[in-house]
Scaffold this active site. Structure first.
Site, PDB file in Angstrom:
ATOM      1  N   GLY A   7      16.435 -33.200 -65.444  1.00  0.00           N
ATOM      2  CA  GLY A   7      17.208 -34.091 -64.586  1.00  0.00           C
ATOM      3  C   GLY A   7      18.589 -34.188 -65.171  1.00  0.00           C
ATOM      4  CE  LYS A 188      18.852 -49.683 -67.420  1.00  0.00           C
ATOM      5  NZ  LYS A 188      18.998 -48.340 -68.035  1.00  0.00           N
TER       6      LYS A 188
END
Length: 313
Positions: A7, A188
């Site tokens: 990725g 997060k």
């Protein structure tokens, strides 16, 4: 170390470039053919804190790995969450018995997919605060500094996690070994689970949303669902601290004028979002533990409705 960046968009390119420059044997893997071709023809081009740099790093399309002779010591996953399983299938020719896999994706629960392709004791998860921007095929903008925390999932693999931390830190990626990474990931996720979906639905930046009368009540309701689901997994979160952290996002002098990544994906680039791996993950885990998550469920549904209306792909 032989490292695959799986990725290789903006953030993957940052990690690939910095690890390559510190002397590791790095290859980039991605599903965007134009991006891969541009890197192979012209090198990975980056504006690195104002300096124009070009690095020749081998890049491969994920469908072409069967013929690649590269047995990785470490794979760092940076795909979009919905692309994770396809990438893991493509990576199989490059995974040796002891290949370590570090997942740095946004969202929750990716290890449930990874363990179907990699031995559980070889899975490591992390949370990164680095940023990066994609300017076009083969070109990224890399400004500022950052850090990341990571931890082993398998028992007794602390030394392996610390070795990965050392390699990343030698590349100036400021890695830290954590003994409570799931809490960091959930903290997060609370930010992403509020700012991403809400700003996307409301076509607003974070300052605009934070300035509304209802912002605090909506954010608190969503965060409460995250905190409750986390507690059911023995993950303790400081809810007042998380709410204070989210409110900092409203500041126009810092990141408040920024549109979150989900907004960029759907509204600007007409791409499907990662909502199923953020708020949607809380819904799934809530059902598992018998916890009601109506706010996360509704926001997940709304984002999917907007994807359909806009014809996102």
């Amino acid at each position: 170390m032989k490292i695959i960046i799986a990725g290789s968009g903006a953030m993957g390119s940052r990690f690939g470039l910095m690890l390559h420059r510190s002397g590791n044997d790095v290859i980039l893997v991605d599903g965007w053919k134009e991006h891969i071709d541009k890197i192979n023809n012209d090198g990975l081009q980056a504006n690195l804190n104002g300096e124009e740099v070009v690095e020749k790093i081998p890049a491969y399309h994920q469908d072409d790995l069967a013929d690649v002779d590269f047995s990785a010591d470490l794979v760092i996953l940076f795909t979009k969450a919905m692309q994770l399983e396809t990438m893991l299938k493509s990576l199989q020719p490059c995974l040796a018995e002891e290949t370590k896999v570090l997942c740095l994706l946004n969202g929750i629960g990716h290890e449930d997919i990874i363990k179907n392709y990699v031995k559980f004791e070889n899975i490591f998860i992390g949370n990164t605060m680095w940023t990066a921007g994609m300017d076009g095929p083969g070109r990224v903008t890399l400004f500022g500094s950052g850090s990341l925390d990571l931890q082993n999932l398998g028992a007794g693999k602390e030394e392996a996690a610390k070795e990965i931390t050392k390699v990343l830190s030698e590349a100036e990626l400021h890695a830290n070994f954590s003994e409570d990474i799931l809490a960091s990931i959930y903290r997060k996720a609370c930010v992403n689970g509020t700012m991403n979906g809400l700003c996307t639905m409301l076509n607003s930046n974070m300052t605009e949303f934070g300035g509304t009368t209802y912002a605090d009540d909506i954010v608190e309701a969503i965060v409460t669902e995250f905190v409750t689901v986390a507690k059911a997994q023995n993950i303790e979160l400081d809810q007042p601290a998380i709410l204070a952290q989210i409110k900092k996002c409203y500041d126009p002098e810092t990141i408040g004028l920024h549109h979150p990544s989900m907004y960029q994906d759907l509204i600007i680039n007409n791409r499907l979002t990662e909502i199923d791996y953020i708020n949607g993950a809380i819904v799934r885990k809530g059902k598992e533990f018998g916890i009601s998550t109506p706010y996360c469920a509704f926001l997940t549904q709304l984002i999917h409705v907007k994807e359909e209306i806009l014809g996102a792909k």
